[in-house]
Scaffold this active site. Sequence first.
Site, PDB file in Angstrom:
ATOM      1  N   ASP A  60       8.790   3.759  -6.682  1.00 14.96           N
ATOM      2  CA  ASP A  60       8.634   3.058  -5.416  1.00 14.96           C
ATOM      3  C   ASP A  60       7.754   3.968  -4.568  1.00 14.96           C
ATOM      4  OD1 ASP A  60       8.833   2.200  -2.762  1.00 14.96           O
ATOM      5  OD2 ASP A  60      10.897   1.551  -2.971  1.00 14.96           O
ATOM      6  N   ASN A  87      -3.016   1.984  -6.462  1.00 16.68           N
ATOM      7  CA  ASN A  87      -3.208   0.536  -6.511  1.00 16.68           C
ATOM      8  C   ASN A  87      -2.089  -0.252  -5.846  1.00 16.68           C
ATOM      9  OD1 ASN A  87      -4.278  -2.095  -7.894  1.00 16.68           O
ATOM     10  ND2 ASN A  87      -2.144  -1.925  -8.542  1.00 16.68           N
ATOM     11  N   TYR A 153      -1.050  -6.376   7.349  1.00 18.83           N
ATOM     12  CA  TYR A 153      -1.856  -6.064   6.167  1.00 18.83           C
ATOM     13  C   TYR A 153      -3.216  -5.499   6.568  1.00 18.83           C
ATOM     14  CZ  TYR A 153      -3.961  -6.664   1.545  1.00 18.83           C
ATOM     15  OH  TYR A 153      -4.588  -6.436   0.342  1.00 18.83           O
TER      16      TYR A 153
END
Length: 256
Positions: A60, A87, A153
């Site tokens: 995580d 990524n 985001y």
Amino acid sequence: MGRFDGRTVFVTGATSGMGASHVRGFHAEGARVVVAGRDLAAAEKTALELGERAVAVRLDVTEEQEWVSAVQAAEERFGPVSVLVNNAGAQHAPALVEDTSREVWDRTLAVNLTGQFLGIKHVTPSLRRAGGGSIVTIASTMANTASPYYAPYAASKWALRGLTKAAALELGRDRIRVNSVHPGVVRTPLITSPADGGQHAIGDFYSPDPYAVPRLGEPGEVTALVLYLASDEAAFATGSEFVLDGGLLLGPALAA
């Protein structure tokens, strides 16, 4: 001979989407790959398919101790890491800023920004032990612009640009290059599936028809760029941003 023969490549978010494509691309080029993801069973399945040049680790990216353990496991199996592909990323259900919960804000920045910071922090010593290498951070075209309903985001990806460039300045003399890739709308679950129980996927708000290359991108196209940036062919590139978006940032193209 592959471009990454004898090198260890650590990929986060490696069990689906672009991450899975990156793992297979590096493996095909001779690398020893570390398949890192929150879903250990999925990571182990991928590693088993790839064979002895692959190892799965539970990770995580928001948990610092898991980074410590994952890098240790990678070095115990394959030796120092030569390439880190940061990524792993998280999307969220669309919402206006005023309707966005603090929980969504914190989680998005934790994965997309803090997770990449922790990767650079904890993999850098291994890259030094390897004699240098490459870090590729996966940003987004939202790091260059923005979109309504996706403020957390966009904010996380804008901040990632600064992190990438600061790391490039700090690590250049250690023979470690740091670059960012900015994909447009790529055919992955992050785009095609609703996030966090939302009713709409980001792809529902987007049509590629007006753009110069009027289609969605494919994960393998992003992988090809990541492979280049991680290779010796890109030895003079650091602190740079590589956009791969079919012309999205350019705006609508001249109609045929």
